[in-house]
Design a protein around this motif. Structure first.
Motif, PDB file in Angstrom:
ATOM      1  N   ILE A 100       1.121  -1.022   0.021  1.00 37.25           N
ATOM      2  CA  ILE A 100       0.180   0.145   0.122  1.00 37.25           C
ATOM      3  C   ILE A 100       0.850   1.479  -0.056  1.00 37.25           C
ATOM      4  O   ILE A 100       1.945   1.279   1.035  1.00 37.25           O
ATOM      5  N   MET A 101       0.751   1.999  -0.785  1.00 37.61           N
ATOM      6  CA  MET A 101       1.483   3.453  -0.980  1.00 37.61           C
ATOM      7  C   MET A 101       0.470   4.405  -0.556  1.00 37.61           C
ATOM      8  O   MET A 101      -0.451   4.642  -1.476  1.00 37.61           O
ATOM      9  N   LEU A 102       1.095   5.606  -0.270  1.00 40.91           N
ATOM     10  CA  LEU A 102       0.348   7.153   0.341  1.00 40.91           C
ATOM     11  C   LEU A 102       0.562   7.919  -0.227  1.00 40.91           C
ATOM     12  O   LEU A 102       2.262   8.164  -0.729  1.00 40.91           O
ATOM     13  N   PHE A 103       0.331   8.821  -1.606  1.00 43.44           N
ATOM     14  CA  PHE A 103       0.551   9.589  -2.280  1.00 43.44           C
ATOM     15  C   PHE A 103      -0.284  11.052  -1.665  1.00 43.44           C
ATOM     16  O   PHE A 103      -1.396  10.770  -1.361  1.00 43.44           O
ATOM     17  N   ARG A 104       0.683  12.221  -0.739  1.00 42.68           N
ATOM     18  CA  ARG A 104      -0.437  13.370  -0.799  1.00 42.68           C
ATOM     19  C   ARG A 104      -0.011  14.349  -1.850  1.00 42.68           C
ATOM     20  O   ARG A 104       0.923  14.783  -2.692  1.00 42.68           O
ATOM     21  N   ASN A 105      -1.385  15.198  -2.024  1.00 43.51           N
ATOM     22  CA  ASN A 105      -0.906  16.680  -2.409  1.00 43.51           C
ATOM     23  C   ASN A 105      -0.026  16.262  -4.203  1.00 43.51           C
ATOM     24  O   ASN A 105       0.347  17.379  -4.231  1.00 43.51           O
ATOM     25  N   MET A 106      -0.530  15.310  -4.853  1.00 42.10           N
ATOM     26  CA  MET A 106       0.167  15.028  -6.374  1.00 42.10           C
ATOM     27  C   MET A 106      -0.906  15.616  -6.946  1.00 42.10           C
ATOM     28  O   MET A 106      -0.238  16.067  -8.211  1.00 42.10           O
ATOM     29  N   THR A 107      -2.485  15.316  -6.753  1.00 36.76           N
ATOM     30  CA  THR A 107      -2.465  16.024  -8.381  1.00 36.76           C
ATOM     31  C   THR A 107      -4.175  16.199  -7.282  1.00 36.76           C
ATOM     32  O   THR A 107      -4.441  16.240  -6.457  1.00 36.76           O
ATOM     33  N   PRO A 108      -4.928  17.110  -7.658  1.00 33.68           N
ATOM     34  CA  PRO A 108      -6.199  17.363  -7.412  1.00 33.68           C
ATOM     35  C   PRO A 108      -7.011  17.073  -6.441  1.00 33.68           C
ATOM     36  O   PRO A 108      -7.864  17.092  -6.578  1.00 33.68           O
ATOM     37  N   SER A 109      -7.646  15.919  -7.994  1.00 28.92           N
ATOM     38  CA  SER A 109      -9.127  15.238  -7.468  1.00 28.92           C
ATOM     39  C   SER A 109      -7.684  13.164  -6.616  1.00 28.92           C
ATOM     40  O   SER A 109      -7.347  12.722  -6.853  1.00 28.92           O
ATOM     41  N   PRO A 110      -8.523  13.134  -5.793  1.00 27.45           N
ATOM     42  CA  PRO A 110      -8.057  12.173  -5.163  1.00 27.45           C
ATOM     43  C   PRO A 110      -9.268  10.868  -5.767  1.00 27.45           C
ATOM     44  O   PRO A 110      -8.974  10.621  -6.645  1.00 27.45           O
ATOM     45  N   PHE A 111      -7.858   9.817  -5.823  1.00 25.81           N
ATOM     46  CA  PHE A 111      -7.967   8.552  -6.326  1.00 25.81           C
ATOM     47  C   PHE A 111      -7.172   7.359  -5.821  1.00 25.81           C
ATOM     48  O   PHE A 111      -6.040   7.043  -5.501  1.00 25.81           O
ATOM     49  N   LEU A 112      -7.712   5.875  -5.989  1.00 24.91           N
ATOM     50  CA  LEU A 112      -6.732   5.262  -5.457  1.00 24.91           C
ATOM     51  C   LEU A 112      -6.909   4.100  -7.039  1.00 24.91           C
ATOM     52  O   LEU A 112      -7.770   3.906  -8.170  1.00 24.91           O
ATOM     53  N   ARG A 113      -5.451   3.879  -6.232  1.00 23.43           N
ATOM     54  CA  ARG A 113      -5.381   2.462  -8.109  1.00 23.43           C
ATOM     55  C   ARG A 113      -4.653   1.221  -7.285  1.00 23.43           C
ATOM     56  O   ARG A 113      -4.256   1.377  -6.538  1.00 23.43           O
ATOM     57  N   PHE A 114      -5.549   0.362  -7.983  1.00 21.45           N
ATOM     58  CA  PHE A 114      -5.083  -0.945  -7.910  1.00 21.45           C
ATOM     59  C   PHE A 114      -4.446  -1.756  -8.884  1.00 21.45           C
ATOM     60  O   PHE A 114      -4.561  -1.148  -9.845  1.00 21.45           O
ATOM     61  N   TYR A 115      -3.352  -2.452  -8.636  1.00 21.27           N
ATOM     62  CA  TYR A 115      -2.049  -3.253  -9.729  1.00 21.27           C
ATOM     63  C   TYR A 115      -2.496  -5.048  -9.624  1.00 21.27           C
ATOM     64  O   TYR A 115      -2.018  -5.541  -8.682  1.00 21.27           O
ATOM     65  N   LEU A 116      -2.906  -5.192 -10.298  1.00 28.73           N
ATOM     66  CA  LEU A 116      -3.928  -6.679 -10.718  1.00 28.73           C
ATOM     67  C   LEU A 116      -2.292  -7.606 -11.317  1.00 28.73           C
ATOM     68  O   LEU A 116      -1.312  -6.845 -11.559  1.00 28.73           O
ATOM     69  N   ASP A 117      -2.607  -8.558 -10.646  1.00 33.09           N
ATOM     70  CA  ASP A 117      -1.508  -9.489 -11.557  1.00 33.09           C
ATOM     71  C   ASP A 117      -0.879  -9.632 -12.844  1.00 33.09           C
ATOM     72  O   ASP A 117      -0.148 -10.147 -13.137  1.00 33.09           O
ATOM     73  N   ASN A 118      -2.273  -9.399 -13.294  1.00 37.00           N
ATOM     74  CA  ASN A 118      -2.135  -9.713 -14.755  1.00 37.00           C
ATOM     75  C   ASN A 118      -1.782  -8.209 -16.070  1.00 37.00           C
ATOM     76  O   ASN A 118      -2.209  -8.646 -16.721  1.00 37.00           O
ATOM     77  N   GLY A 119      -1.509  -7.260 -14.819  1.00 37.45           N
ATOM     78  CA  GLY A 119      -1.393  -6.723 -15.372  1.00 37.45           C
ATOM     79  C   GLY A 119      -2.523  -5.374 -15.322  1.00 37.45           C
ATOM     80  O   GLY A 119      -1.968  -3.907 -16.014  1.00 37.45           O
ATOM     81  N   GLU A 120      -3.550  -5.499 -14.940  1.00 29.77           N
ATOM     82  CA  GLU A 120      -4.333  -4.622 -15.281  1.00 29.77           C
ATOM     83  C   GLU A 120      -4.161  -3.726 -14.104  1.00 29.77           C
ATOM     84  O   GLU A 120      -3.770  -3.797 -13.209  1.00 29.77           O
ATOM     85  N   GLN A 121      -4.716  -2.162 -14.217  1.00 29.20           N
ATOM     86  CA  GLN A 121      -4.496  -1.379 -12.933  1.00 29.20           C
ATOM     87  C   GLN A 121      -6.212  -1.069 -13.574  1.00 29.20           C
ATOM     88  O   GLN A 121      -7.681  -0.491 -14.269  1.00 29.20           O
ATOM     89  N   VAL A 122      -6.703  -0.976 -11.607  1.00 30.29           N
ATOM     90  CA  VAL A 122      -8.579  -0.534 -11.890  1.00 30.29           C
ATOM     91  C   VAL A 122      -7.772   0.960 -10.730  1.00 30.29           C
ATOM     92  O   VAL A 122      -7.255   0.891 -10.520  1.00 30.29           O
ATOM     93  N   LEU A 123      -8.674   2.204 -11.488  1.00 29.32           N
ATOM     94  CA  LEU A 123      -8.804   3.477 -11.524  1.00 29.32           C
ATOM     95  C   LEU A 123     -10.197   3.279 -10.552  1.00 29.32           C
ATOM     96  O   LEU A 123     -10.962   3.375 -11.171  1.00 29.32           O
TER      97      LEU A 123
END
Lengths: 137, 171
Positions: B64-87
């Motif tokens: 789990i990585m937390l990033f603060r104040n990088m983009t104006p909108s807050p979001f979660l991003r998951f990286y799955l084993d098959n290369g898929e990313q879920v935003l």
């Protein structure tokens, strides 16, 4: 001994690039949250990984996604660069697709239409000063 | 003597084990981008403050990585084993809504959890004796109604080998 992918436990990692002095290799720092057994609080624990970066496109400070290689490339390099998630100085907000910095979007700032008259006079004065200095020399 | 900190209940095992989001095995990395100020990020901030410890406790192998104040909108991003990313966009959502949403899209369903629970139960047999790590009890003396441990209560004469051998010699 059939390990289809990953001679290493971590298949996909996200980390920050801390060094690019090696040729085609990036040094990446990965932090994970580890529970302290007494305080019962999570703290970041760092670990450095080396990743193969054939195009040398990483700069120190990028946030990158690493993928585990099927077998080790060298003694320390077991991952390769899959994608640069956030490029330093050039962060693109994935939801809107616009470049941003901190909590502001960057697109509007470079429009010359937004400059007021005072700004344009100030800037042209500065330019005049520069011209004078160059002719003196 | 109260606990130190703002909401020290977050640092109790009972609270941590109450987390109900258990990710599927294909989820490898979770990234949370949020801001320190702004109404839209409020839910994300509460999520990071209250729910991230629960999630990490239940999923120790997810990074789990937390990033603060990088983009104006807050979001979660998951990286799955098959290369898929879920935003997952979490702008203007409360922390409860966020947990419900990720539980629905990437959490193990109740049936899978129950099935795993039953599999685990099958492995250990309750009627065997041995080290505490693998069995329930170590010796019959621990069971109520059975002969107590001779270390605490001496055995009656008739059960001791010394007496039995003496009787045999006599006869």
């Amino acid at each position: 001994m059939s390990v289809p992918r990953g001679a290493v436990h971590a298949k996909w990692i996200v980390g920050k690039v801390i060094g690019t002095k090696m040729q085609k290799t990036a040094k990446v720092r990965v932090t994970r949250l580890v529970l302290d057994p007494y305080l019962l609080k999570f703290f970041n624990k760092r670990k450095t990984y080396f990743a193969h970066d054939p195009l040398q496109q990483c700069v120190v400070g990028d946030i990158v996604l690493l993928k585990a290689l099927p077998e080790r490339r060298s003694k320390h390099v077991k991952h390769e660069l899959a994608e640069i998630v956030f490029k330093v100085g050039n962060v693109i907000d994935p939801i809107t697709g616009r470049p941003c910095a901190g909590t502001r979007f960057l697109e509007n700032l470079s429009d010359s239409e937004n400059l007021t008259e005072a700004d344009t006079t100030y800037l042209s004065e500065k330019l005049q000063e520069l011209k004078v200095c160059s002719t003196d020399k | 003597m109260p606990m130190k900190g703002r909401f020290p209940i977050r640092r109790t095992l009972q609270y941590l084990s109450q987390g109900d989001v258990i990710f599927k095995s294909s989820v490898k990395v979770m990234t949370v981008n949020y801001n320190s100020a702004g109404e839209l990020s409020e839910g994300a901030r509460k999520f990071v403050f209250f729910n991230i410890p629960q999630i990490q406790y239940k999923n120790p192998w997810v990074q789990i990585m937390l990033f603060r104040n990088m983009t104006p909108s807050p979001f979660l991003r998951f990286y799955l084993d098959n290369g898929e990313q879920v935003l997952v966009d979490v702008e203007d959502k409360s922390n409860k809504e966020i947990t419900e949403h990720i539980k629905k899209i990437l959490g193990k369903s109740k049936e899978t959890l129950e099935k795993e629970e039953r599999e685990r139960e099958k492995l250990s047999h309750p009627a065997t004796f041995g080290p505490k790590k693998y069995h329930l009890r170590e010796c019959m003396c621990e069971v109520e109604g059975q002969v107590p441990c001779p270390a605490f209560v001496p055995l009656p004469k008739e059960m001791r080998g010394k007496y039995k051998a003496a009787m045999k010699n006599e006869a």
